[in-house]
Design a protein around this motif. Structure first.
Motif, PDB file in Angstrom:
ATOM      1  N   SER A 205      30.978  12.731 -71.983  1.00  0.00           N
ATOM      2  CA  SER A 205      30.231  13.712 -72.526  1.00  0.00           C
ATOM      3  C   SER A 205      31.062  14.288 -73.746  1.00  0.00           C
ATOM      4  O   SER A 205      30.291  14.931 -74.696  1.00  0.00           O
ATOM      5  CB  SER A 205      29.810  14.984 -71.471  1.00  0.00           C
ATOM      6  OG  SER A 205      31.077  15.407 -71.100  1.00  0.00           O
ATOM      7  N   ARG A 206      32.220  14.561 -73.736  1.00  0.00           N
ATOM      8  CA  ARG A 206      32.931  14.939 -74.878  1.00  0.00           C
ATOM      9  C   ARG A 206      33.608  13.877 -75.639  1.00  0.00           C
ATOM     10  O   ARG A 206      33.653  13.821 -76.982  1.00  0.00           O
ATOM     11  CB  ARG A 206      33.991  15.875 -74.143  1.00  0.00           C
ATOM     12  CG  ARG A 206      34.683  16.503 -75.392  1.00  0.00           C
ATOM     13  CD  ARG A 206      35.487  17.859 -74.876  1.00  0.00           C
ATOM     14  NE  ARG A 206      36.143  18.313 -76.149  1.00  0.00           N
ATOM     15  CZ  ARG A 206      37.187  18.953 -76.269  1.00  0.00           C
ATOM     16  NH1 ARG A 206      37.385  19.790 -75.114  1.00  0.00           N
ATOM     17  NH2 ARG A 206      38.079  19.640 -77.207  1.00  0.00           N
ATOM     18  N   THR A 207      33.962  12.811 -74.969  1.00  0.00           N
ATOM     19  CA  THR A 207      34.910  11.793 -75.789  1.00  0.00           C
ATOM     20  C   THR A 207      34.006  10.910 -76.712  1.00  0.00           C
ATOM     21  O   THR A 207      34.344  10.403 -77.700  1.00  0.00           O
ATOM     22  CB  THR A 207      35.295  10.733 -74.734  1.00  0.00           C
ATOM     23  OG1 THR A 207      34.600  10.370 -73.867  1.00  0.00           O
ATOM     24  CG2 THR A 207      36.784  11.442 -73.815  1.00  0.00           C
ATOM     25  N   LEU A 208      32.698  11.035 -76.341  1.00  0.00           N
ATOM     26  CA  LEU A 208      31.612  10.255 -77.115  1.00  0.00           C
ATOM     27  C   LEU A 208      30.554  11.179 -77.824  1.00  0.00           C
ATOM     28  O   LEU A 208      29.840  10.581 -78.446  1.00  0.00           O
ATOM     29  CB  LEU A 208      30.867   9.033 -76.309  1.00  0.00           C
ATOM     30  CG  LEU A 208      32.014   7.809 -76.017  1.00  0.00           C
ATOM     31  CD1 LEU A 208      31.285   6.865 -75.038  1.00  0.00           C
ATOM     32  CD2 LEU A 208      32.303   7.278 -77.371  1.00  0.00           C
ATOM     33  N   ASP A 209      30.970  12.469 -77.532  1.00  0.00           N
ATOM     34  CA  ASP A 209      30.120  13.383 -78.366  1.00  0.00           C
ATOM     35  C   ASP A 209      31.044  14.523 -78.787  1.00  0.00           C
ATOM     36  O   ASP A 209      30.856  15.812 -78.186  1.00  0.00           O
ATOM     37  CB  ASP A 209      28.883  13.812 -77.604  1.00  0.00           C
ATOM     38  CG  ASP A 209      27.582  14.554 -78.237  1.00  0.00           C
ATOM     39  OD1 ASP A 209      27.975  14.649 -79.722  1.00  0.00           O
ATOM     40  OD2 ASP A 209      26.939  15.030 -77.769  1.00  0.00           O
ATOM     41  N   ALA A 210      32.078  14.277 -79.427  1.00  0.00           N
ATOM     42  CA  ALA A 210      33.161  15.312 -79.690  1.00  0.00           C
ATOM     43  C   ALA A 210      32.701  16.308 -80.892  1.00  0.00           C
ATOM     44  O   ALA A 210      32.213  15.803 -81.829  1.00  0.00           O
ATOM     45  CB  ALA A 210      34.540  14.540 -79.828  1.00  0.00           C
TER      46      ALA A 210
END
Ligand code: SF4
Length: 457
Positions: A205-210
């Motif tokens: 959720s963060r690594t690909l929507d940072a």
């Protein structure tokens, strides 16, 4: 002597409704903290997958490769794999390297776990802490399944290679399947709302929507941590989402080998499936549903009442990844839309039964559920149906245009719209947003094709 040909001598695929297996594995590895996905294969495969993921997620996606050529195809890719691992460990300082195979390395028969054991015995690392990262291996022959199969294989690999017998810690394992970063965030939020600590695996959720960063991070922050993966054996339960998982899923492995009770649920889309998730969360937490979530459920019911006049009697063609199609089909059936055709390129063997289960008691005419099909076949069936709407990924755009019906984009890949990674479909709130998108697509389509255009609705 003449021979009458009654069926084709070969079967070809025209515009596959699936992607390649290691692509799904790379995506899953992006959901582990400090992990670098590594493809044991030729460079073109890594480039194709990076290109695909970047186009959907709009984030930099590094995928390392052992960069095999003709010589390695004949003599084996072991030396390249070892050299590539040294490079990626020293360059990225990765805590985890997720190694997936490709068509080529599966075909030449490289023993990747064996090569990794040799590497661990020989290698020297120059990471800041001098620690060898965890090396996870997963076989992903692209001809052996879809990107979703590769995703689930990688999740099973990370859990089965890292989770250990651990004292009970009261947390839960949440295995969400191949859903969007927005959906992952939503699942984390609702689990927290019940006071439950969840290890969400994978969590991209963060690594690909940072968030935007002043300097480029080779390995962006976020993801399920190594400690969380190792402690999964001490959880009070695993919640695993998906009707069409492989027989040996990560959740079933945790149950079988580490005695963690498994709760298998479908993707929470629509009232019935969301209620099932919240029932499980109530039972595991011993708490009632928080008021804010009850209000969201109430708003969803209200939207169903307000929106039924736009949807009742409509027919839909739904296509894409198996579990996403199953979730959408159940939700549309609750809304009075007939899922006339549910189609997928996946082939878990569970798809038709799952469609029948989620639409049971909601449709007068059973939905036609076909798996293992390509867009050529989906198009032939859709033309006979003449649906009011298509629901699926960007790959159905040409078909929607040919049929002259709106396409509501869900799932992966979404290349021709902005924000695919932020599309929310799960839980009451995501179901609400999908309902709004479907009704608005139908309204916009009606306005466009009728001469009166805008009107009070
Ligand atoms: S299908 Fe095979 S050759 Fe093509 S990108 Fe995938 S792994 Fe590489």
């Amino acid at each position: 002597m003449t021979r009458e040909i009654t069926s084709p001598d070969y079967v070809s695929t025209t515009n596959a409704c699936k992607l390649c297996m290691p692509l799904g594995a790379c995506l899953a590895f992006k959901g582990v903290e400090g992990a670098a996905p590594f493809l044991h294969g030729s460079q073109g495969c890594a480039t194709y997958m990076r290109r695909y993921l970047i186009s959907h997620f709009r984030e930099p996606v590094d995928i390392a490769s052992s960069s095999l050529g003709e010589n390695q195809a004949i003599f084996g890719g072991g030396p390249n794999l070892k050299k590539g691992l040294v490079n990626v460990i020293n360059k990225y300082g990765a805590k985890v390297v997720g190694i997936a195979t490709t068509c080529l390395t599966e075909t030449i028969g490289d023993d990747v776990p064996g090569l990794v054991r040799e590497f661990l015995a020989e290698a020297k690392v120059e990471t800041p802490d001098g620690q060898m990262p965890a090396l996870i291996t997963v076989p992903t022959p692209a001809y052996g399944g879809s990107h979703v199969d590769g995703f689930h294989a990688a999740v099973l690999a990370m859990v089965s290679q890292l989770a250990q017998p651990t004292p009970a810690h009261g947390g839960v394992n949440l295995l969400p399947g191949f859903v969007s970063p927005a959906d992952l965030r939503r699942l984390a939020t609702v689990t927290r709302a019940y006071g439950l600590r969840a290890a969400l695996a994978p969590d991209y959720s963060r690594t690909l929507d940072a968030p935007a960063m002043a300097t480029y991070e080779a390995l962006p922050a976020g993801g399920v941590s190594l400690n969380q993966l190792r402690a999964m054996g001490g959880a009070k339960a695993t919640i695993e989402l998906g009707h069409c998982l492989p027989g040996r899923s990560a959740g079933s492995w945790l149950e079988m080998y580490l005695n963690v009770p498994l709760r298998s649920l479908g993707l929470p889309m629509g009232v019935r499936a969301c209620d099932a998730l919240h029932q499980a969360l109530r039972e595991l937490s011993g708490r009632d549903t928080p008021e804010e979530i009850e209000l969201e459920r109430g708003r969803l019911i209200d939207a169903m009442i307000d929106g039924h006049k736009y949807l009742s009697g409509k027919t839909a063609v739904i296509y894409g990844d198996e579990d996403m199609v199953v979730g959408v089909a159940g939700w549309l059936a609750e809304l009075g839309v007939r899922p006339a055709l549910c189609a997928t390129g996946g082939k878990s063997g569970r798809f038709p039964a799952a469609i029948a289960e989620v639409t049971e008691g909601l449709v007068r005419q059973p939905a036609r559920a076909v798996d293992g099909v390509d867009f050529q076949q989906i198009g032939e069936m859709a033309r006979q149906i003449g649906p009011d709407i298509l629901v699926g990924n960007s790959k159905g755009y040409r078909l929607a245009r040919e049929l002259g019906v709106p396409l509501v984009r869900v799932g992966f890949p979404i290349h021709d719209r902005f924000g695919g990674q932020r599309l929310l479909c799960l839980d009451y709130q995501g179901s609400q947003e999908l309902l709004d998108r479907i009704i608005n697509a139908i309204l916009a389509h009606d306005q466009d094709r009728h001469h009166w255009g805008y009107g009070y609705l």
